[in-house]
Design a protein around this motif. Structure first.
Motif, PDB file in Angstrom:
ATOM      1  N   SER A 286       0.819  -1.202   0.000  1.00 47.49           N
ATOM      2  CA  SER A 286       0.000   0.000   0.000  1.00 47.49           C
ATOM      3  C   SER A 286       0.855   1.256   0.000  1.00 47.49           C
ATOM      4  O   SER A 286       1.876   1.337   0.690  1.00 47.49           O
ATOM      5  CB  SER A 286      -0.925   0.018   1.221  1.00 47.49           C
ATOM      6  N   GLN A 287       0.440   2.261  -0.781  1.00 40.42           N
ATOM      7  CA  GLN A 287       1.143   3.536  -0.838  1.00 40.42           C
ATOM      8  C   GLN A 287       0.324   4.676  -0.236  1.00 40.42           C
ATOM      9  O   GLN A 287       0.661   5.845  -0.411  1.00 40.42           O
ATOM     10  CB  GLN A 287       1.491   3.864  -2.294  1.00 40.42           C
ATOM     11  N   ARG A 288      -0.758   4.334   0.470  1.00 35.81           N
ATOM     12  CA  ARG A 288      -1.601   5.378   1.055  1.00 35.81           C
ATOM     13  C   ARG A 288      -0.827   6.203   2.075  1.00 35.81           C
ATOM     14  O   ARG A 288      -0.220   5.664   2.996  1.00 35.81           O
ATOM     15  CB  ARG A 288      -2.827   4.757   1.735  1.00 35.81           C
ATOM     16  N   LEU A 289      -0.896   7.523   1.898  1.00 32.62           N
ATOM     17  CA  LEU A 289      -0.241   8.440   2.829  1.00 32.62           C
ATOM     18  C   LEU A 289      -1.249   9.242   3.637  1.00 32.62           C
ATOM     19  O   LEU A 289      -1.087   9.409   4.848  1.00 32.62           O
ATOM     20  CB  LEU A 289       0.682   9.392   2.065  1.00 32.62           C
ATOM     21  N   LEU A 290      -2.292   9.735   2.968  1.00 33.52           N
ATOM     22  CA  LEU A 290      -3.233  10.631   3.638  1.00 33.52           C
ATOM     23  C   LEU A 290      -4.663  10.169   3.389  1.00 33.52           C
ATOM     24  O   LEU A 290      -5.041   9.864   2.256  1.00 33.52           O
ATOM     25  CB  LEU A 290      -3.058  12.061   3.116  1.00 33.52           C
ATOM     26  N   THR A 291      -5.447  10.096   4.472  1.00 35.38           N
ATOM     27  CA  THR A 291      -6.869   9.789   4.401  1.00 35.38           C
ATOM     28  C   THR A 291      -7.655  11.076   4.571  1.00 35.38           C
ATOM     29  O   THR A 291      -7.405  11.827   5.512  1.00 35.38           O
ATOM     30  CB  THR A 291      -7.275   8.791   5.491  1.00 35.38           C
ATOM     31  N   CYS A 292      -8.603  11.330   3.669  1.00 35.32           N
ATOM     32  CA  CYS A 292      -9.464  12.516   3.756  1.00 35.32           C
ATOM     33  C   CYS A 292     -10.914  12.049   3.717  1.00 35.32           C
ATOM     34  O   CYS A 292     -11.352  11.489   2.711  1.00 35.32           O
ATOM     35  CB  CYS A 292      -9.198  13.476   2.601  1.00 35.32           C
ATOM     36  N   ILE A 293     -11.656  12.281   4.788  1.00 33.93           N
ATOM     37  CA  ILE A 293     -13.064  11.875   4.855  1.00 33.93           C
ATOM     38  C   ILE A 293     -13.932  13.119   4.838  1.00 33.93           C
ATOM     39  O   ILE A 293     -13.772  14.016   5.673  1.00 33.93           O
ATOM     40  CB  ILE A 293     -13.350  11.054   6.129  1.00 33.93           C
ATOM     41  N   LEU A 294     -14.850  13.184   3.872  1.00 36.36           N
ATOM     42  CA  LEU A 294     -15.793  14.302   3.766  1.00 36.36           C
ATOM     43  C   LEU A 294     -17.157  13.823   4.232  1.00 36.36           C
ATOM     44  O   LEU A 294     -17.741  12.909   3.643  1.00 36.36           O
ATOM     45  CB  LEU A 294     -15.868  14.807   2.327  1.00 36.36           C
TER      46      LEU A 294
ATOM     47  N   LEU B   9     -17.826  10.386   2.030  1.00 37.90           N
ATOM     48  CA  LEU B   9     -16.960   9.838   0.991  1.00 37.90           C
ATOM     49  C   LEU B   9     -15.530   9.970   1.479  1.00 37.90           C
ATOM     50  O   LEU B   9     -15.171  10.914   2.182  1.00 37.90           O
ATOM     51  CB  LEU B   9     -17.187  10.516  -0.359  1.00 37.90           C
ATOM     52  N   THR B  10     -14.725   8.986   1.135  1.00 36.45           N
ATOM     53  CA  THR B  10     -13.338   8.927   1.593  1.00 36.45           C
ATOM     54  C   THR B  10     -12.402   8.986   0.404  1.00 36.45           C
ATOM     55  O   THR B  10     -12.605   8.282  -0.589  1.00 36.45           O
ATOM     56  CB  THR B  10     -13.083   7.636   2.395  1.00 36.45           C
ATOM     57  N   VAL B  11     -11.383   9.847   0.523  1.00 38.28           N
ATOM     58  CA  VAL B  11     -10.344   9.942  -0.491  1.00 38.28           C
ATOM     59  C   VAL B  11      -9.033   9.493   0.150  1.00 38.28           C
ATOM     60  O   VAL B  11      -8.622  10.055   1.168  1.00 38.28           O
ATOM     61  CB  VAL B  11     -10.190  11.391  -1.013  1.00 38.28           C
ATOM     62  N   TRP B  12      -8.415   8.475  -0.430  1.00 37.75           N
ATOM     63  CA  TRP B  12      -7.093   8.053   0.015  1.00 37.75           C
ATOM     64  C   TRP B  12      -6.077   8.544  -1.005  1.00 37.75           C
ATOM     65  O   TRP B  12      -6.159   8.197  -2.192  1.00 37.75           O
ATOM     66  CB  TRP B  12      -7.009   6.539   0.138  1.00 37.75           C
ATOM     67  N   LEU B  13      -5.136   9.369  -0.546  1.00 40.58           N
ATOM     68  CA  LEU B  13      -4.109   9.921  -1.415  1.00 40.58           C
ATOM     69  C   LEU B  13      -2.794   9.179  -1.186  1.00 40.58           C
ATOM     70  O   LEU B  13      -2.327   9.068  -0.049  1.00 40.58           O
ATOM     71  CB  LEU B  13      -3.922  11.420  -1.140  1.00 40.58           C
ATOM     72  N   ASP B  14      -2.198   8.686  -2.250  1.00 39.47           N
ATOM     73  CA  ASP B  14      -0.929   7.976  -2.168  1.00 39.47           C
ATOM     74  C   ASP B  14       0.242   8.950  -2.027  1.00 39.47           C
ATOM     75  O   ASP B  14       0.159  10.113  -2.446  1.00 39.47           O
ATOM     76  CB  ASP B  14      -0.695   7.140  -3.421  1.00 39.47           C
TER      77      ASP B  14
END
Length: 418
Positions: free
Chosen positions: A245-253, A308-313
């Protein structure tokens, strides 16, 4: 489930579902360039110091939202009215919610499923009760919801750019304050303080830089979620458990116009050996945190809850490096629990000890989520096996007990609510 009042638009006679019937005005609501303002230097400073931040009014912009988790007075009220001229902005969040609700109503959200491997290497696929989702990388979903499709495209560039710009501003402000503070000392000593100022910046912002977020279509995942209540929740976990996994930042709106205390569904962030932060899922609120460094769970929800969730690598080679996935501590450090605690607070290696340190939290949240559901027994057994493996390593077991004392001290302050 929203403001839908018309039949779906069926462009294909073989497709009875069609597309979202509206009302929706994507052009009027759409303003991703505003994220450069709503993602502020103060919010990213908090993210780099504490591992998380909360931004209220994320889609409505600085006029319509207040920020928490930074240097502010507190969160906005749920469902608070907007002023004249701002209703269009607020509609962006409301329209996203309507599209997710419509997808759920026509059966295009599926049960949240988790791939699970137990301590013996056996693999399973378990569903979390009452939680349904869709992946915006699915073209069949994307073509039906015009505003969500635009949002999905925007997250490819606008969102990482907004965090990077805010970080640069935060670091510039810190350097300016540092230079002002040390100016007199430099004049007296005649020595430059650039390197000292850089070291001070690393101490002030110990979490990873978000300018290292990747860009591009495959560098982010966007998932839509509808929690139908009835106690639906998530157990304690990391969004990036390691591996490839390369996920660095989780953003939940969050998209919950009428949320009120008692409805449940709060996000509980647990920075390592710090107080738990309980985040209310208020409408148009964005919560960002490090995917590989912040343990979190979701409390049971008793009403419909949308997000909604955005996972930024991160960029290649920046996430899950050998230093991130292997816990190596020299004996000198092991003998200093305070130094270990601070190191683990900002390091992804905390994942190696997290289950042992927070054993009861994992178990309690797992029981809340999966009790009487398929997979509960297997997940509990795997958790207990992971804790037992640490206990068999005498030096690690001693360290864990010292860290658990610090955990207990942090918990004495109670949960922080935002």
């Amino acid at each position: 489930l929203g403001r839908m009042s018309r039949e779906p638009v069926c462009l294909d006679p073989d497709d009875p579902i069609g597309v979202f019937p509206g009302p929706s005005d994507a052009e009027a609501c759409h303003a991703p360039e505003r994220w450069r303002e709503t993602v502020s230097a103060e919010a990213v400073s908090h993210l780099r110091r504490e591992g998380w931040c909360v931004i209220d009014g994320f889609l409505s912009g600085p006029r319509g939202g207040r920020r928490s988790g930074a240097d502010d007075a507190g969160p906005a009220e749920a469902g608070s009215p907007v002023k004249d001229g701002e209703s269009r902005d607020r509609d962006w969040a409301s329209s996203l919610r309507d599209e997710i609700a419509w997808l759920s109503s026509v059966g295009l959200l599926t049960p949240n499923r988790t791939h699970f491997a137990n301590h013996a290497g056996e693999r399973y696929l378990f569903s979390k009760p009452h939680v349904f989702e869709a992946d915006m990388h699915d073209p069949d979903v994307r073509r039906r919801v015009p505003l969500l499709k635009r949002f999905f495209e925007d997250t490819k560039r606008f969102l990482p750019d907004a965090f990077a710009r805010a970080e640069e501003e935060a670091e510039r402000k810190h350097r300016t304050r540092g230079m002002t503070t040390t100016e007199g000392a430099c004049e007296e000593s005649g020595e430059a303080s650039i390197s000292e100022n850089d070291e001070a910046s690393e101490r002030v912002f110990p979490f990873p830089r978000v300018t290292n977020l990747a860009r591009g279509d495959d560098s982010r995942v966007v998932k839509l979620q509808h929690n139908k209540g009835n106690g639906g929740c998530f157990p304690s976990h990391y969004d990036n458990p390691g591996g490839a996994s390369q996920r660095l930042l989780t953003c939940i709106l969050y998209l919950n116009c009428d949320w009120k205390k008692g409805d449940g569904g709060e996000l509980c962030l647990t920075p390592f050996l710090k107080r738990t932060v309980k985040v209310k899922p208020l409408h148009d609120r964005l919560c960002a945190f490090y995917s590989d460094r912040v343990l979190h769970r979701v409390e049971p929800s008793f009403v419909d809850r949308f997000c909604l969730t955005v996972w930024l690598d991160g960029e290649p080679g920046f996430v899950n490096t050998p230093e991130d996935v292997t816990l190596r501590l020299p004996k000198s450090v092991l003998q200093n629990p305070d130094a270990v605690a601070e190191h683990l607070r900002v390091s992804a290696t905390q994942r190696s000890l997290s289950r042992a340190v927070y054993r009861e939290v994992y178990e309690e949240s797992l029981m809340k989520c999966m009790k009487d559901a398929p997979g509960c027994e297997e997940m509990l057994a795997s958790h207990e096996a992971a804790v037992a493996a640490v206990a068999r390593n005498a030096p690690l077991a001693a360290l864990v007990e010292a860290l658990r004392e610090r955990k207990a001290f942090a918990e004495m302050g109670g949960e922080e609510e935002v």
